[in-house]
Design an enzyme around this catalytic site. Structure first.
Site, short mmCIF file in Angstrom:
data_model
loop_
_atom_site.label_atom_id
_atom_site.label_comp_id
_atom_site.label_asym_id
_atom_site.label_seq_id
_atom_site.Cartn_x
_atom_site.Cartn_y
_atom_site.Cartn_z
N GLU A 1 -13.04 -5.51 -2.87
CA GLU A 1 -12.01 -6.35 -3.45
C GLU A 1 -12.58 -7.72 -3.84
O GLU A 1 -13.77 -7.98 -3.69
CB GLU A 1 -10.82 -6.50 -2.50
CG GLU A 1 -9.61 -5.63 -2.86
CD GLU A 1 -8.98 -5.99 -4.20
OE1 GLU A 1 -9.29 -7.07 -4.74
OE2 GLU A 1 -8.18 -5.18 -4.70
N ARG B 1 5.00 -6.96 -4.51
CA ARG B 1 3.66 -7.49 -4.29
C ARG B 1 3.54 -8.54 -3.19
O ARG B 1 2.44 -8.95 -2.84
CB ARG B 1 3.14 -8.09 -5.61
CG ARG B 1 2.92 -7.04 -6.68
CD ARG B 1 2.48 -7.65 -8.01
NE ARG B 1 1.22 -8.36 -7.93
CZ ARG B 1 0.02 -7.79 -7.99
NH1 ARG B 1 -0.08 -6.48 -8.12
NH2 ARG B 1 -1.08 -8.52 -7.93
N GLU C 1 -0.66 -0.55 -0.68
CA GLU C 1 -2.07 -0.81 -1.01
C GLU C 1 -2.60 -1.93 -0.11
O GLU C 1 -2.73 -3.08 -0.53
CB GLU C 1 -2.20 -1.24 -2.47
CG GLU C 1 -1.76 -0.21 -3.48
CD GLU C 1 -1.90 -0.72 -4.90
OE1 GLU C 1 -2.21 0.08 -5.79
OE2 GLU C 1 -1.69 -1.93 -5.14
N ARG D 1 0.94 -10.22 -12.77
CA ARG D 1 0.64 -10.01 -11.35
C ARG D 1 1.06 -11.18 -10.47
O ARG D 1 0.90 -11.12 -9.26
CB ARG D 1 -0.85 -9.70 -11.18
CG ARG D 1 -1.19 -8.25 -11.50
CD ARG D 1 -2.68 -7.97 -11.44
NE ARG D 1 -2.95 -6.54 -11.28
CZ ARG D 1 -2.89 -5.65 -12.26
NH1 ARG D 1 -2.55 -6.04 -13.47
NH2 ARG D 1 -3.16 -4.38 -12.03
N GLU E 1 -10.52 -2.40 -0.26
CA GLU E 1 -9.26 -1.68 -0.39
C GLU E 1 -9.55 -0.19 -0.48
O GLU E 1 -10.49 0.23 -1.17
CB GLU E 1 -8.48 -2.12 -1.63
CG GLU E 1 -7.14 -1.43 -1.78
CD GLU E 1 -6.34 -1.91 -2.98
OE1 GLU E 1 -5.69 -1.07 -3.63
OE2 GLU E 1 -6.38 -3.11 -3.29
N ASP F 1 7.05 3.33 30.89
CA ASP F 1 7.71 2.07 31.23
C ASP F 1 7.88 1.21 29.98
O ASP F 1 6.92 0.62 29.49
CB ASP F 1 6.88 1.33 32.28
CG ASP F 1 7.45 -0.03 32.65
OD1 ASP F 1 8.58 -0.34 32.20
OD2 ASP F 1 6.77 -0.78 33.38
N GLU G 1 6.45 -2.02 -8.00
CA GLU G 1 5.42 -2.46 -7.06
C GLU G 1 5.84 -3.83 -6.52
O GLU G 1 5.86 -4.81 -7.25
CB GLU G 1 4.08 -2.56 -7.78
CG GLU G 1 2.96 -3.15 -6.95
CD GLU G 1 1.73 -3.48 -7.79
OE1 GLU G 1 0.76 -4.00 -7.22
OE2 GLU G 1 1.74 -3.24 -9.01
N HIS H 1 0.47 -4.60 -1.59
CA HIS H 1 1.44 -4.26 -2.63
C HIS H 1 2.05 -2.90 -2.28
O HIS H 1 1.33 -1.96 -1.93
CB HIS H 1 0.76 -4.20 -3.99
CG HIS H 1 -0.05 -5.42 -4.31
ND1 HIS H 1 -1.17 -5.40 -5.11
CD2 HIS H 1 0.11 -6.71 -3.92
CE1 HIS H 1 -1.67 -6.61 -5.21
NE2 HIS H 1 -0.92 -7.43 -4.48
N GLU I 1 -5.07 -4.37 1.80
CA GLU I 1 -6.42 -4.90 1.69
C GLU I 1 -6.87 -5.37 3.06
O GLU I 1 -6.04 -5.68 3.93
CB GLU I 1 -6.45 -6.07 0.69
CG GLU I 1 -6.07 -5.65 -0.73
CD GLU I 1 -5.76 -6.83 -1.64
OE1 GLU I 1 -5.99 -6.70 -2.85
OE2 GLU I 1 -5.28 -7.86 -1.14
#
Length: 471
Positions: free
Chosen positions: A215, A362, A132, A342, A223, A53, A360, A272, A134
């Site tokens: 982390e 982020r 990645e 970063r 992580e 359903d 990457e 990321h 966390e």
């Protein structure tokens, strides 16, 4: 070799499976399941599907047209490591029974259409993704929201605030300070054995684990790094990853969350997402430009940056997401790219081989629906390639120390879910190319998110008492 239906039936016999668990993912990214006793699971299930359903799934069918089919994907079959009886889990696509086609609002089918669209453009053959995520592990969490008021309380023996608690087994005193949780050995890292168990359980289910660690968040942030894979397979793995983290934590008497910002004043949890496009066995992101990038990769980044605010509605899908994406707190809010910075939304990791060249992204967080997020980022990147959208010069400076006149020129990710939904409403043509996302699905998605937004807007927050009670 990939599993076939015959291989699955043999596995069921060899492992003395008692139940087959059929799994699929709803619009919000939550995995759902229905369980079939093995005597009723025959080869026909792969050809005819299993009826259910669809009207009971948020954002899906109305009650007037609720019948839908789960079509098991034999390749995804794996034993469940957490059940008392032998159970085989199989990921399914959702189909319309009337026309026998994939359901327009099924996230996994949307991800498959994204892979098909990539091939149809001739630009590439396979898109690899490597998220990645966390997450936090707490000893317990309680909350309440009703007319009398609201509260939330987090219990964590690892947390700096627990130094004064007289535990029955004693207070051992080994704790990381706020924002000091990155890489300490046990006994400060109390979660090493739990992460080991999570990694082993993921491997049992076919997810390739490369690394794990504590982390930055002092009160139980973790992580587990897993290997990249093609888009749909990697989204499947994300569902296995979350299922494993939640269940291993529970088996240890703890609770895990992928909520981006459960703690005030310490790091939030991001996801990321590394990505690249390949054709003819060659990485199209490898070249001789900045940080070893090709023009293809630079234009791909241009598409991500151009459409980032619309992407936020999918990659950062909750009101809590934007408590992580705040200026001045090392969050990747700046819509720029860099080889080392970063705080940039797009980073180019250092690699020893051109085959590893990738971007990457982020700003996503792990509450996203990975099928939708990976598909949407791929489409944004391809739009950049098709239209040669250049992202401008890279920024290798610390963007938090830029002079005001320079900082003002760097655009940011959205500051709220409301803003992100407005941006998605204004900028979604890139998502509908090749029929990957439909206007109908996007409208249903935004309706679901607006319901969350309305509830959040209407709920009085304790901090408002702190700020306004005596005004």
């Amino acid at each position: 070799m990939a599993m076939t239906p015959d291989d699955v039936l043999k596995l069921i016999k060899d492992k003395e499976v008692k139940f087959v668990d059929l799994r699929f993912t709803d619009t919000r990214g939550k995995e759902q399941h229905v369980t079939v006793p093995v005597k009723h699971f025959t080869k026909d299930k792969f050809e005819l599907g299993h009826a259910f359903d669809g009207s009971s799934i948020a954002g899906w069918k109305g009650i007037q047209s609720s019948d839908m089919l789960l079509m098991p994907d034999a390749v995804s079959a794996r034993m469940d490591p957490f059940t008392d009886e032998p159970v085989l889990n199989i990921t399914c696509d959702v189909y319309e029974p009337m026309d026998g086609k994939p359901y327009d609002r099924d996230p996994r089918s949307i991800a498959k259409r994204a892979e098909a669209y990539l091939k149809s453009t001739g630009l590439g053959e396979v898109a690899y993704f490597g998220p990645e995520p966390e997450f936090f592990i707490f000893d317990g969490v309680t909350w309440n929201v009703d007319m009398s008021g609201c509260f939330v309380k987090i219990k964590s023996e690892e947390a700096p605030w627990s130094s004064g608690i007289d535990y029955e087994s004693g207070n051992m005193g080994h704790r990381a300070p706020v924002k000091g949780g990155y890489f300490p050995v046990p006994p400060t890292d109390t979660l090493h054995d739990i992460r080991n168990a999570m990694a082993l359980a993921m491997e049992q289910q076919g997810v390739d684990v490369e690394v794990h660690h504590h982390e930055v968040g002092a009160m139980g942030q973790n992580e587990i790094g897993t290997r990249f894979a093609p888009l749909v397979q990697r989204a499947d793995w994300m569902q296995i990853y979350k299922y494993t983290v939640w269940n291993v934590a529970q088996s240890y008497g703890k609770t895990a969350t992928f909520m981006p910002k459960p703690i005030v004043g310490d790091n939030g949890s991001g996801m990321h997402v590394h990505q690249s496009v390949w054709k003819g066995g060659k990485n199209l992101f490898a070249g001789n430009g900045y940080a070893g990038l090709s023009d293809f990769a630079v234009y791909y980044i241009g598409g991500i940056i151009k459409h980032a605010n619309a992407l936020n509605a999918i990659t950062n899908p909750g009101t809590n997401s934007y408590k992580r994406l705040v200026p001045g707190f090392e969050a990747p809010i700046n819509l720029a790219y860099s080889a080392r910075n970063r705080s940039a939304a797009c980073r180019i990791p250092y690699v020893s081989s051109p085959n590893g060249r990738r971007v990457e992204v982020r700003f996503p967080d792990p509450t996203t629906n990975s099928y939708l997020a990976f598909a949407a980022m791929l489409l944004a990147g391809l739009d950049g390639v098709q239209n040669k959208i250049h992202p401008g010069d890279p920024i290798d400076k610390n963007m938090y120390d830029l002079p005001p006149e320079e900082a003002a020129k760097v655009p940011h990710v959205c500051a709220s879910l409301e803003q992100a939904l407005d941006c998605l409403r204004d900028d979604h043509a890139f998502l509908t190319k090749g029929g990957v996302f439909s206007d109908d699905f996007l409208e249903s998605y935004m309706t679901l998110k607006e319901e969350e937004l309305t509830r959040f807007r209407m709920t009085t927050h304790p901090v408002e008492f702190d700020m306004y009670y005596s005004s």
